[in-house]
Design a protein around this motif. Structure first.
Motif, PDB file in Angstrom:
ATOM      1  N   PRO A 121       0.829  -1.212   0.000  1.00  0.00           N
ATOM      2  CA  PRO A 121       0.000   0.000   0.000  1.00  0.00           C
ATOM      3  C   PRO A 121       0.861   1.257   0.000  1.00  0.00           C
ATOM      4  CG  PRO A 121       0.124  -0.916   2.208  1.00  0.00           C
ATOM      5  CD  PRO A 121       0.876  -1.876   1.311  1.00  0.00           C
ATOM      6  N   ARG A 122       0.228   2.387  -0.291  1.00  0.00           N
ATOM      7  CA  ARG A 122       0.952   3.659  -0.340  1.00  0.00           C
ATOM      8  C   ARG A 122       1.196   4.235   1.048  1.00  0.00           C
ATOM      9  NH1 ARG A 122      -2.021   6.850  -5.403  1.00  0.00           N
ATOM     10  NH2 ARG A 122      -1.473   5.323  -7.031  1.00  0.00           N
ATOM     11  N   ILE A 145       3.600  -1.017   6.870  1.00  0.00           N
ATOM     12  CA  ILE A 145       4.091   0.368   6.903  1.00  0.00           C
ATOM     13  C   ILE A 145       5.138   0.491   5.809  1.00  0.00           C
ATOM     14  CG2 ILE A 145       5.130   2.172   8.315  1.00  0.00           C
ATOM     15  CD1 ILE A 145       4.244   0.542  10.788  1.00  0.00           C
ATOM     16  N   PRO A 146       4.771   1.060   4.665  1.00  0.00           N
ATOM     17  CA  PRO A 146       5.705   1.116   3.536  1.00  0.00           C
ATOM     18  C   PRO A 146       6.836   2.105   3.781  1.00  0.00           C
ATOM     19  CG  PRO A 146       3.707   2.316   3.024  1.00  0.00           C
ATOM     20  CD  PRO A 146       3.481   1.687   4.357  1.00  0.00           C
ATOM     21  N   GLY A 147       7.951   1.857   3.134  1.00  0.00           N
ATOM     22  CA  GLY A 147       9.113   2.737   3.246  1.00  0.00           C
ATOM     23  C   GLY A 147      10.309   2.102   2.568  1.00  0.00           C
ATOM     24  N   GLY A 175       3.978  -6.494  -2.314  1.00  0.00           N
ATOM     25  CA  GLY A 175       4.133  -6.032  -3.688  1.00  0.00           C
ATOM     26  C   GLY A 175       5.268  -6.760  -4.383  1.00  0.00           C
ATOM     27  N   LYS A 176       5.775  -6.138  -5.434  1.00  0.00           N
ATOM     28  CA  LYS A 176       6.833  -6.756  -6.231  1.00  0.00           C
ATOM     29  C   LYS A 176       8.234  -6.323  -5.815  1.00  0.00           C
ATOM     30  CE  LYS A 176       3.862  -7.190 -10.308  1.00  0.00           C
ATOM     31  NZ  LYS A 176       3.673  -6.847 -11.748  1.00  0.00           N
TER      32      LYS A 176
END
Length: 848
Positions: free
Chosen positions: A777-778, A797-799, A821-822
């Motif tokens: 997710p963003r 928590i994306p980063g 994700g990829k």
């Protein structure tokens, strides 16, 4: 007490159609209505829409409350809100039982299936009442999710500065012998009434966990479908009074006597009566301090062991096949006792599951669609036989099941069972890939007969159903990681695919394209290549390739790959018209060219000029097999650009602004200003004179299939539009939010809605290699997940170094590779088993 999670609150006119089924998997249910009534008593081995047992004094099952402040007059109310306006008028006033009993002025219904809370308010009543009703639903535990009980807690809150003396009463007629199916004529009114109850006996019982009334019959044949036992009990240890029967009085004065007695002091005095259907009652008295809350707990249980086999024939008594739940409990009292003793853990585990589904970042309409449709698993659509096998009708008509046999083409679409109760899904595969369903030549009967006997099933094949079973077998193998289990079923699975290549069959020329006579879920036969069967077939070829390689059958796997590659290319080159995929009708000269068992008889009569074809239509589920293939991570079955174009075309051509001007000569599941997606349209003309029968209809299971396709293609906004359309129609005012109908109530196909969760979260789990994947997710996001053997929530928590916090609420999850994700993933040195009750934190390095 920890508050229950709430997903949706209904008030006012949106209470009218609510009927939340309360009961376990395979046990039947009773419905708790939006205003508090208990209706649709479908616990006696068959559907019973509209059936409510009417006992002494013409009273139906009820709960009531009595409350008194010190020095003031007592107030007594039925624990129900106002009757919906549509129930006010009949030939003798309101046609519903209990209509004239005093009620609360205000109510609201808070739901997060299977949890229901009815909040009741009345200025004259010294207490505020909330009824909490549920039946345990614990994914991964089909036995604890299969209890024949309704668990009820009545919370009474005293908002004043004075002490309040209160009581809660419950009443249940002994309707053993009656199921709403057998009727007798009232000559005076010219009206039919349910019949069959006979010799009812109610007995007081108590133990260290509960006390209450055990309901039996001395007049109903113990071999009858309607014979069984009931129980009404409370966990209260003090302040309990009871009646094993109401007063034996004429007219409706038994109700008058009950109400007068309870209204006096909140206690019940014993009564006796020699009637066939005596009403059992309990009352529990409590004292509520100022500004405090007290709860009173009840368990209602049932036990009806004599389930008949499906396929009733006039003049013949069907064989008795029984119920699993009645082998697990000796009678209704034993079942109630289990629920009472285990109430806290059953409630805790159910609330934990529901909380995970409710308190996350998925859109509300997705959570609602996925969760509320699980009620179908507990309806009379589904049952379990004493050997533990799981069976399902397609749905339920008002008085009988709809379309018997674990119908392969309908059950293809649902995604809930495998992800939540994998033992039940594997049971269905074991029934399909066996001598019970399959014939020597590989024909897999799409409706299995009961009792189970080799060769007894209907020798009729559905092209989509048979191919879909191979995709579902792949799913059960993937989620379990049990290759030994697959190996046992594989000989049948391989024959099921090879059957497609037989002379006169679906793909007799073995070019990867189905051209033959293809019976399918539209209940007709298509002649010639079409996208719906094509995607099921291509998906089955990919699934079979995977399974064959795992079992060391490389040559067969290569053959499947070759057919897939050639078939895919042909479909894209020939069936895609620049907008969507269409059907090329190819008649045959005579039925002699069609392999026996491929035509059911409901479709075309003349194969040389077949009716009921799709033809140039834009079909809602033309990519149906692709949905399952994506969930299995089997890749694109057709050209991805063409697939996206086809999905856009469906929305463009099949979703009119409203339905006021829409012509529909079949069943109407959408009306007026409502929004929905049609089964098919003919934007390019060339409509057959008689297209397949359902083309003007709308059905939610197919709409969910479309929404899944859109979500998988990245068109999230469009997917959510489709889901919102559906749930706006099932809003409690127009239709029941817990009953999405198609060919009957509680239709299995609507459980496709569960697939929205993996489709929107990118969730994929394979126990074969320990692979766990989510979308990236963003922003910080919380999602629910279910992998068959385990379930919980994930926080991502994306980063630059994505943090993934995986909470395993129940079960165990073996992982080796974890990805978001990829670009963000981690591969552990060895497979690790993640235990339940913990949050496991992983840091995923992100590649460019």
């Amino acid at each position: 007490m920890t508050p229950w999670p709430v997903l949706k609150t209904y008030t006012g006119e949106h209470l009218a159609k609510i009927a939340l089924p309360v009961g376990g998997i395979g046990t039947g249910t009773v419905s708790f209505c939006g205003f508090g009534a208990w209706r649709h008593w479908e616990v006696v081995n068959r559907p019973a829409k509209g059936y409510t047992p009417i006992g002494q004094g013409r009273a139906a099952p009820l709960f009531a409350v009595h409350a008194r402040k010190t020095g003031e007059k007592p107030v007594t109310r039925l624990l129900e809100g106002p009757l919906p306006l549509g129930e006010w008028e009949g030939e003798e006033g309101s046609p519903v039982p209990n209509a004239g009993l005093p009620r609360f002025r205000e109510c609201s219904f808070r739901a997060a299936y299977p949890l229901a809370e009815l909040a009741l308010r009345d200025p004259a009543m010294p207490v505020r009442a909330t009824m909490q009703v549920f039946n345990p639903l614990v994914p991964g535990d089909s036995d604890r999710s299969g209890l024949p009980v309704a668990i009820v807690r009545v919370n009474l809150h005293n908002p004043s500065a004075q002490r309040v003396h209160a009581s809660v009463a419950a009443a249940l007629p002994n309707f053993i012998g009656e199921d709403g199916f057998a009727l007798q004529l009232d000559d005076f009114r010219g009206r039919l009434y349910p019949a069959g109850a006979k010799g009812g006996v109610n007995t007081w019982r108590e133990n260290n966990a509960m006390r209450g009334v055990f309901l039996t019959s001395e007049g109903v044949d113990r071999a009858a479908e309607t014979w069984g036992t009931l129980a009404l009990a409370t966990t209260a240890r003090r302040g309990v009074s009871q009646r094993t029967a109401w007063a034996d009085r004429g007219w409706s004065d038994a109700t008058l006597d009950f109400w007068d007695d309870f209204s006096t002091d909140g206690k019940l005095e014993p009564r006796t009566a020699k009637v066939d259907m005596p009403t059992a009652s309990l009352a529990v008295s409590v004292t509520i301090p100022p500004r405090a809350t007290r709860g009173v707990e009840f368990v209602l249980a049932w036990h009806f062991p004599n389930r008949p086999a499906w396929g009733r024939e006039p003049g013949r008594t069907p064989a008795t096949i029984g119920n699993l739940y009645t082998t697990q409990f000796a009678d209704a009292w034993t079942a109630a006792d289990y629920a009472a003793r285990n109430w806290r853990t059953l409630e805790r585990d159910t609330v934990a599951f529901v909380r995970g589904l409710v308190e996350n970042d998925l859109p509300a309409e997705v959570r609602e669609a996925a969760l509320f449709n699980l009620s179908t698993l507990r309806s009379q659509t589904c049952f379990r036989t004493p050997d533990g096998r799981f069976f399902g009708w397609e749905g339920c008509f008002n008085r009988t099941g709809s379309c018997l046999g674990n119908c392969t083409h309908v059950w293809n679409y649902e995604h809930a069972t495998a992800h939540l109760f994998p033992d039940l899904a594997r049971s269905m595969r074991e029934t399909e890939f066996s001598d019970f369903s399959m014939f020597e030549d590989g024909l897999l009967g799409f409706r299995v007969a009961l009792p189970l006997q080799p060769g007894a099933s209907h020798r009729l094949a559905a092209a989509d159903g048979q191919m879909g079973c191979l995709l579902k077998l792949h799913r059960e193998w993937r989620l379990s990681g049990d290759t030994d289990w697959l190996r046992k079923l594989w000989p049948y699975a391989r024959k099921a695919l090879e059957f497609a290549w037989a002379p006169g069959g679906w793909d007799a020329d073995q070019d990867g394209v189905m051209e033959g006579c293809q019976h399918n879920t539209m209940d007709v036969e298509y002649f010639g290549p079409n996208p719906q069967m094509a995607t099921w077939y291509l998906g089955a070829l990919r699934a079979a390739e995977d399974m064959a390689r795992a079992l060391g059958e490389t040559e067969f796997a290569d053959r499947c790959r070759d057919l897939f590659t050639r078939g895919r290319a042909w479909v894209d080159a020939n069936l895609f018209n620049g907008d969507y995929y269409e059907h090329h009708v190819r008649p045959v000269k005579s039925w002699d060219e069609v392999r026996p068992g491929l035509s059911v008889g409901a479709g075309a009569k003349d194969p040389a000029n077949p009716d009921f074809q799709l033809g140039a239509g834009c079909l809602i589920d033309q990519l149906a097999g692709q949905v399952n293939a994506h969930l299995e991570n089997l890749g694109d079955l057709l050209d991805a650009k063409n697939e996206k174009s086809a999905l856009r075309a469906v929305l463009k051509h099949n979703r009119p602004g409203d339905y006021n001007a829409h012509f529909n000569h079949m069943r109407s599941y959408v009306l007026g200003d409502e929004a929905a997606v049609l089964m098919a349209s003919y934007p390019r003309g060339r409509r057959p004179e008689r297209p397949f029968p359902y083309y003007t209809e709308v059905m939610t299971g197919f709409e969910y299939c479309l929404a899944l396709s859109l979500a998988q293609a990245g068109a999230t906004g469009d997917a959510l539009t489709v889901v919102r359309d559906i749930r706006a129609r099932y809003d409690g005012r127009k239709r029941n939010p817990f009953d999405e109908a198609e060919c009957g109530h509680h239709y299995a196909r609507a459980m496709a809605s569960w697939g929205l969760i993996p489709a929107l979260t990118g969730f994929f789990y394979s126990a074969l290699g320990g692979t766990l994947v989510f979308a990236l997710p963003r922003r910080r996001t919380i999602w629910p997940w279910a992998a068959g053997t385990a379930w919980g929530t994930v926080e991502i928590i994306p980063g630059k170094k994505t943090q993934l916090k995986l909470t395993v609420t129940r079960g165990q999850l073996a992982v080796r590779r974890i990805a978001a994700g990829k670009t963000a993933q981690i591969i552990l040195p060895r497979r690790k088993t993640l235990a339940a009750g913990r949050t496991h934190v992983f840091t995923l390095p992100t590649s460019p």
